[in-house]
Design an enzyme around this catalytic site. Structure first.
Site, short mmCIF file in Angstrom:
data_model
loop_
_atom_site.label_atom_id
_atom_site.label_comp_id
_atom_site.label_asym_id
_atom_site.label_seq_id
_atom_site.Cartn_x
_atom_site.Cartn_y
_atom_site.Cartn_z
N LYS A 21 0.82 -1.21 0.00
CA LYS A 21 0.00 0.00 0.00
C LYS A 21 0.87 1.27 0.00
CE LYS A 21 -4.02 -2.13 2.23
NZ LYS A 21 -4.94 -2.07 3.41
N TYR B 63 -12.35 -1.42 -3.76
CA TYR B 63 -12.86 -1.60 -2.40
C TYR B 63 -14.38 -1.45 -2.32
CZ TYR B 63 -8.30 -1.96 -0.05
OH TYR B 63 -7.07 -2.39 0.40
N PHE C 31 -15.28 3.95 7.39
CA PHE C 31 -13.89 4.26 7.04
C PHE C 31 -13.66 4.32 5.53
CE2 PHE C 31 -14.00 -0.42 7.76
CZ PHE C 31 -13.54 -0.88 6.53
N ARG D 103 -2.82 -14.58 4.18
CA ARG D 103 -3.54 -13.89 5.26
C ARG D 103 -2.87 -14.20 6.61
NH1 ARG D 103 -7.54 -10.02 3.89
NH2 ARG D 103 -8.08 -10.24 6.08
N THR E 211 -6.01 -7.22 10.41
CA THR E 211 -6.14 -5.89 9.80
C THR E 211 -5.54 -4.81 10.70
OG1 THR E 211 -8.23 -6.68 8.87
CG2 THR E 211 -7.83 -4.30 8.80
N ARG F 126 2.18 -7.21 9.34
CA ARG F 126 1.53 -6.01 9.89
C ARG F 126 2.00 -5.73 11.32
NH1 ARG F 126 -4.38 -7.33 7.25
NH2 ARG F 126 -4.31 -5.87 5.51
N ASN G 97 -1.94 -0.04 7.10
CA ASN G 97 -1.47 -1.35 7.54
C ASN G 97 -0.60 -2.05 6.49
OD1 ASN G 97 -3.45 -1.99 5.75
ND2 ASN G 97 -4.78 -3.07 7.20
N HIS H 75 -2.20 -5.34 1.41
CA HIS H 75 -3.50 -5.97 1.16
C HIS H 75 -3.26 -7.44 0.80
CE1 HIS H 75 -7.46 -6.78 -0.60
NE2 HIS H 75 -6.81 -7.40 -1.56
N GLU I 286 -9.50 -9.92 -8.10
CA GLU I 286 -8.53 -8.85 -7.80
C GLU I 286 -7.29 -8.94 -8.70
OE1 GLU I 286 -9.83 -8.34 -3.11
OE2 GLU I 286 -7.81 -9.05 -3.58
#
Ligand code: IDP
Ligand code: MG
Length: 138
Positions: A9, A49, A57, A85, A91, A102, A112, A115, A126
């Site tokens: 990100k 998203y 948010f 993950r 998250t 993270r 964070n 993704h 995606e």
């Protein structure tokens, strides 16, 4: 073998953590099939998203994701979606397990650093969002 989509990100790029993040990902046995640097515009970030459109948010997330370049990547590994993950952690970095990406590097629940797709079905969508089939070298 399974594929998943990761995005380093804008905070990851801005904080010059891309090398550390890629090293971490490769050290966990993921192969990077595709990688590029892009800057999302508002409609693109909103489309990516869309599932979070109703969240409080959402607007901040879109501002963050369009705040600078990011690096989408296609990763390959057995059980890529769930394994990835696992290694990125929760998250919210405050809730992420020790030794996750993270936990190691992220500042807060929004910024964070990374993704990861949350299902094989979403991974497929995606990946197609960022990479045409001809760019996926397996
Ligand atoms: P994930 O990235 O772990 O799958 P999601 O719930 O899908 O988490 O949320 C997408 C992104 O939206 C998060 O990675 C984070 O950047 C942001 N986000 C999620 N929950 C919050 C929140 O409560 N406050 C601010 N930003 C959030
Ligand atoms: Mg998600």
């Amino acid at each position: 073998m399974d594929l998943t989509l990761a995005i380093l990100k804008p905070d990851c790029v801005r904080r010059k953590l891309t090398g550390k993040a890629i090293d971490f990902i490769e050290s966990k046995g993921f192969k990077t099939l595709c990688m590029k640097k892009v800057k999302l515009d508002r409609p693109q970030a909103e489309a990516f998203y869309a599932v979070h459109k109703s969240k409080n948010f959402f607007n901040d997330l879109i501002l963050f994701m369009t705040s600078g370049p990011c690096i989408p990547m296609v990763l390959q590994k057995e059980e890529a979606v769930t394994e990835f993950r696992e290694i990125i952690g929760a998250t919210d970095p405050k809730k992420a397990k020790e030794g996750t990406l993270r936990k190691l590097y992220a500042d807060n629940v929004q910024e964070n650093i990374i993704h990861g797709s949350d299902s094989m079905e979403n991974a497929k969508k995606e990946i197609a969002f960022f990479f045409p089939l001809t760019e996926i070298i397996s």
